[in-house]
Design a protein around this motif. Structure first.
Motif, short mmCIF file in Angstrom:
data_model
loop_
_atom_site.label_atom_id
_atom_site.label_comp_id
_atom_site.label_asym_id
_atom_site.label_seq_id
_atom_site.Cartn_x
_atom_site.Cartn_y
_atom_site.Cartn_z
N GLY A 76 0.87 -1.27 -0.07
CA GLY A 76 0.15 0.01 -0.05
C GLY A 76 0.78 1.27 0.09
N ARG A 77 0.25 2.22 0.29
CA ARG A 77 0.98 3.68 0.43
C ARG A 77 1.39 4.10 1.79
N THR A 78 2.59 4.91 1.57
CA THR A 78 3.16 5.11 3.03
C THR A 78 3.02 6.74 2.97
N GLU A 79 2.96 6.99 4.25
CA GLU A 79 2.79 8.69 4.51
C GLU A 79 4.23 9.08 4.73
N VAL A 80 4.58 9.97 4.08
CA VAL A 80 6.02 10.82 4.30
C VAL A 80 5.63 12.10 4.91
N THR A 81 6.53 12.59 5.60
CA THR A 81 6.65 13.76 6.20
C THR A 81 8.06 14.43 6.22
N ALA A 82 8.03 15.54 5.38
CA ALA A 82 9.42 16.13 4.96
C ALA A 82 9.33 17.37 5.86
N TYR A 83 10.62 17.72 6.37
CA TYR A 83 10.70 18.92 7.43
C TYR A 83 11.79 19.85 6.59
N GLN A 84 11.35 20.84 6.88
CA GLN A 84 12.15 22.25 6.02
C GLN A 84 12.50 23.08 7.32
N VAL A 91 5.02 8.03 -8.94
CA VAL A 91 4.72 7.71 -10.23
C VAL A 91 6.11 8.29 -11.31
N GLY A 92 6.65 7.33 -11.91
CA GLY A 92 7.86 7.68 -12.66
C GLY A 92 9.23 8.04 -11.87
N ARG A 93 9.12 8.29 -10.64
CA ARG A 93 10.28 8.80 -9.88
C ARG A 93 10.64 7.90 -8.67
N SER A 94 11.90 7.62 -8.26
CA SER A 94 12.31 6.81 -7.26
C SER A 94 13.56 7.47 -6.46
N THR A 95 13.78 7.16 -5.62
CA THR A 95 15.00 7.60 -4.51
C THR A 95 15.22 6.80 -3.25
N SER A 96 16.30 6.77 -2.93
CA SER A 96 16.53 5.99 -1.85
C SER A 96 17.39 6.95 -0.77
N VAL A 97 16.75 6.32 0.36
CA VAL A 97 17.26 7.10 1.78
C VAL A 97 17.83 6.14 2.71
N ARG A 98 18.64 6.51 3.67
CA ARG A 98 19.11 5.70 4.67
C ARG A 98 18.48 6.00 5.88
N LEU A 137 9.82 9.99 8.11
CA LEU A 137 10.21 11.26 8.41
C LEU A 137 11.53 11.56 7.47
N ASN A 138 11.48 12.54 6.80
CA ASN A 138 12.52 12.93 5.84
C ASN A 138 12.82 14.45 5.61
N PRO A 139 14.05 14.77 5.01
CA PRO A 139 14.22 16.23 4.68
C PRO A 139 13.30 16.56 3.55
N ALA A 140 13.14 17.77 3.51
CA ALA A 140 12.17 18.40 2.30
C ALA A 140 12.90 17.81 0.73
N ALA A 141 14.19 17.66 1.12
CA ALA A 141 14.83 17.21 -0.28
C ALA A 141 14.58 15.83 -0.72
N THR A 142 13.94 14.95 -0.16
CA THR A 142 13.42 13.80 -0.56
C THR A 142 12.39 13.77 -1.41
N LEU A 143 11.17 14.83 -0.97
CA LEU A 143 10.11 15.00 -1.86
C LEU A 143 10.57 15.84 -3.38
N THR A 144 11.66 16.74 -3.20
CA THR A 144 12.14 17.12 -4.38
C THR A 144 12.56 16.20 -5.35
N ALA A 145 13.25 15.19 -4.79
CA ALA A 145 14.07 14.11 -5.60
C ALA A 145 12.76 13.20 -6.28
N LEU A 146 11.85 13.10 -5.44
CA LEU A 146 10.44 12.16 -6.18
C LEU A 146 9.58 13.12 -6.98
N GLY A 147 9.95 14.27 -7.25
CA GLY A 147 9.14 15.48 -8.17
C GLY A 147 8.02 15.73 -7.45
N LEU A 148 8.02 15.72 -6.33
CA LEU A 148 6.69 16.25 -5.54
C LEU A 148 7.06 17.50 -5.08
#
Length: 588
Positions: free
Chosen positions: A316-324, A369-376, A392-403
Motif C-alpha cells: 500500500g501507500r506510505t505517508e511521508v512527512t518532510a521537514y524544512q 509515479v515515474g520517480r524513485s529515490t533511496s534514503v538511509r 520522516l525525511n528532509p524536504a529534499a526527499t520530496l523534491t527528488a521524487l518530483g513532489l
C-alpha cells in the motif's frame, strides 16, 4: 496476492518463506509484503499493552495474599492457644492440630475461589462478546482449563501459607499453650534492648526500636508487607510517569505550541490535488516563512510537507512527512540512532522497521509515479501517529521524487516569557495578507492511556490497602500477646501517649528500612515490565520514557514505608494505649 505457508507461527519462519518466495519470482516482482502477525499485533496492540503490568500486579497481589493468609492463621493460632492446649490435653495429636488449621484456611478459600471463578466468567462474558462483534469472529469464552488451574493454584498457595503457623500450633506444648499472658523468651532481644536504651532517645522510642528483635519472624512479616507496598507504589508511580511521558510524545510535533496552516496538500501517487474555492488555496510558502522570521517574539520554527509514496517492503501507500528547517528541538524521542541532519536520510519507528524487515543503517527505497529515490535510515524514533508507519525525511526527499516540498504547515516556539494569546493575535494580523492562519497546537489524549492510568491507580490502591491490613493484623496479634507487658509498663508509670509512641515506633523503624529496600525493587520491576508493554504494541520505548523515576520522586516513595507501617499500626496502638492497667494485668 495472498499466500498461506505451512508454518507461519513466527516472524523468523515467515521471513524465511518470504526470502524463498522472492527468489522464486522474477526480480523486482516482489515489492512488499504484509504478515498476518503484523496485522494481528496492530489489531491487539492496545489490549496486549495492558497484559504485562496487570500480570506484574497479579504477582504482587498473590504475594500479599499469601502474606495476609499467613498472618491471619497466625493470629488465629495466637488467639486460640488456650483452646489448642485443651485439645492436646484431650488427646489431639500435633498432626490433628495442623490439619485442623490448614482446613480452617482452605474452607473459606475454596468458597472464595468458587465465587471468584463465577464472577470472573460473568464479568468476562460482555467483554468477550463485544470483541467478537467488533472482529466478526466466532463466539469465544474463557477456556475451561483456566477455571480449573486458577482456583487449584490459589488453594495450593493458601495451604502453603497456612502450613507454617499451623505447624507452630502443632508444636506448642500443652502447658505452654494453657499459660495465659505468654510473652517471648526472656532473653530474646535483650542485648538490642540494652543497646537501644543507651541511645539519647525517649524510653518509649528506644523500647519500640528494640521490640522487632524480640519477635524476628513477626517483624519479617511486617517488613514483607511494607516492602511489597513500597514495591507496588513505586511500580505504579513509575508506570503512571511512563504513560504520561508517552502521552506527551506519541504525536509528531507535540513540542511545538503554535501551528500555522498554509493549506494545500498532496494526493496519493498518480492523483492530482483539486482545490475547491479560493479559501483552500495554499499560501505562498516564501511569504509565510518571511512573516514568521520577522516576528520579534518567534524563537524558532520549521515547516512540514506531507505526501503519500510507495516504500519498499511495505504494501500500500506510505505517508511521508518532510521537514524544512531545523526541527531537532521538536523531534520525536529517539530510541536509537540520530535525528535528521541532511538529505538522503530517514527516521522511522520500530513498527515500520519490523514491517519492512529493515534495521537502522539500511537503505529504504521510496517511489512515486515515474520517480524513485533511496534514503538511509539513520534513526529509530517513538511516535504512534498514523499507527507509527510514517517515514520522516528532509524536504529534499520530496523534491527528488518530483513532489512539491513546500511546507503546508509551520510549527513555532515563541520566545520565553511571551504571552501565547498576545503572540497569536499579533501573528495572525501579520499573516492575514498571506492567507495562512496560526493557532495553538491541538494535543490529543489517548483514551487507552487514560484507561490504563485508571486501572493502575485502582490496582495500586487495592494492593496498598491489603498491605496496610497485613500490618494491622500483625500489630494486633503482637499487642494482644504483649498485653501483660503493657500492663506492667503502665503500672510503673508509662503514659498512654508513651504506649502509643512505643507501638508505632516498633513498626515505623521496620517500615523505614523496608521502604528504602522496596523502592529500588519497584524501580527494577518497572524497568523490566515497561519495555514489555512497548514490545506488545510493536514499539521499542526510548530510554527517556522508561527512566522516569528520579530523586525528587524516589525520596518521598522511600519514606512511604513509614506511612504504610504507621497507618496499619494506628488502630492497635490506640487500643493498647486505651487499655487500662488492671485490665491488662488481669491476664496474669
Amino acid at each position: 496476492m495472498l499466500y498461506r505457508f505451512r508454518d507461519a507461527s513466527t516472524e523468523a519462519r515467515i521471513s524465511a518463506h518470504r526470502t524463498a518466495l522472492g527468489a522464486a519470482v522474477p526480480k523486482g516482482a516482489l515489492t512488499g509484503t504484509l504478515s498476518f502477525l503484523t496485522v494481528r499485533r496492530q489489531a491487539t496492540a492496545n489490549a496486549m499493552a495492558i497484559v504485562p503490568f496487570v500480570a506484574a500486579f497479579g504477582v504482587l497481589g498473590l504475594a500479599m495474599s499469601v502474606l495476609v493468609i499467613g498472618t491471619v492463621i497466625s493470629g488465629a493460632v495466637g488467639a486460640a492457644t488456650w483452646r489448642i492446649g485443651v485439645l492436646k490435653s484431650l488427646g489431639f495429636t500435633p498432626g490433628h492440630i495442623v490439619r485442623a488449621y490448614v482446613a480452617q484456611a482452605l474452607v473459606p478459600a475454596a468458597a472464595g475461589c468458587v465465587l471468584g471463578v463465577a464472577l470472573g466468567n460473568v464479568l468476562a462474558h460482555p467483554a468477550l462478546a463485544e470483541t467478537d462483534s467488533v472482529y466478526g469472529g466466532a463466539s469465544s469464552s474463557i477456556p475451561w482449563w483456566i477455571d480449573v488451574v486458577v482456583p487449584a493454584t490459589a488453594l495450593v498457595l493458601v495451604a502453603r501459607a497456612a502450613l507454617v503457623p499451623a505447624l507452630r500450633a502443632g508444636r506448642l506444648r500443652t502447658v505452654e499453650a494453657m499459660t495465659p499472658g505468654r510473652t517471648p523468651g526472656a532473653g530474646r532481644g535483650q542485648r538490642v534492648r540494652r543497646l537501644a536504651g543507651g541511645l539519647p532517645l525517649p524510653r518509649a522510642v528506644s523500647l519500640g526500636l528494640a521490640h522487632p528483635f524480640a519477635r524476628p519472624a513477626r517483624s519479617l512479616t511486617t517488613a514483607a508487607a511494607v516492602g511489597l507496598a513500597a514495591v507496588t507504589v513505586t511500580f505504579g508511580t513509575g508506570l503512571a510517569l511512563t504513560l504520561g511521558s508517552a502521552q506527551s510524545s506519541r504525536e509528531l510535533n507535540a513540542a511545538a505550541p503554535v501551528v500555522v496552516s498554509a493549506a494545500g496538500g498532496h494526493a496519493p501517487p498518480g492523483a492530482q490535488v483539486v482545490h475547491v474555492g479560493a479559501d483552500t488555496q495554499r499560501a505562498d510558502p516564501a511569504k509565510v516563512a518571511a512573516v514568521l522570521g520577522a516576528q520579534r517574539d518567534t524563537r524558532r520554527f520549521y515547516g512540514t510537507a506531507a505526501a503519500q509514496v510507495h516504500a519498499s517492503g511495505i504494501t500500500g501507500r506510505t505517508e511521508v512527512t518532510a521537514y524544512q528547517g531545523d526541527a531537532s528541538w521538536a523531534a520525536p524521542r529517539m530510541v536509537s540512532g540520530t535525528w535528521l541532519t541532511g538529505p538522503g536520510q530517514a527516521v522511522v519507528t520500530t513498527r515500520f522497521l519490523r514491517a519492512a524487515h529493515l534495521r537502522v543503517g539500511d537503505t529504504l527505497a521510496l517511489s512515486t509515479v515515474g520517480r524513485s529515490t533511496s534514503v538511509r535510515i539513520i534513526g529509530e524514533a517513538f511516535f504512534t501517529e498514523n499507527q507509527g508507519m510514517e517515514v520522516l525525511n528532509p524536504a529534499a526527499t520530496l523534491t527528488a521524487l518530483g513532489l512539491d516540498a513546500n511546507p503546508s504547515q509551520y510549527f513555532l516556539q515563541p520566545a520565553p516569557g511571551t504571552s501565547l494569546g498576545t503572540y497569536l493575535t499579533a501573528l495572525n494580523s501579520a499573516l492575514e495578507p498571506t492567507g495562512a492562519v496560526a493557532s495553538t497546537a491541538a494535543t490529543g489524549t489517548s483514551g487507552v492511556i487514560v484507561a490504563m492510568d485508571g486501572l493502575i491507580a485502582i490496582l495500586t490502591g487495592m494492593l496498598l490497602t491489603v498491605a496496610g491490613l497485613g500490618v494491622l493484623n500483625t500489630v494486633v496479634l503482637d499487642t494482644r500477646e504483649r498485653v501483660r507487658d503493657l500492663g506492667v509498663m503502665k503500672a510503673v508509670g508509662m503514659t498512654p501517649r508513651q504506649v502509643l509512641v512505643m507501638v508505632i515506633t516498633s513498626v515505623a523503624g521496620v517500615g523505614r528500612l523496608t521502604g528504602v529496600v522496596g523502592v529500588p525493587l519497584g524501580v527494577a520491576l518497572h524497568h523490566f515490565v515497561t519495555p514489555l508493554m512497548g514490545h506488545a504494541i510493536g514499539m521499542n520505548l526510548p530510554r527517556s520514557v522508561i527512566a522516569v523515576c528520579h530523586w525528587p520522586v524516589l525520596v518521598p516513595l522511600a519514606l512511604g514505608g513509614i506511612v504504610v507501617a504507621t497507618a496499619g499500626a494506628l488502630l492497635p496502638a490506640g487500643w493498647a494505649a486505651r487499655t487500662g492497667t488492671a485490665t491488662a494485668l488481669r491476664t496474669e
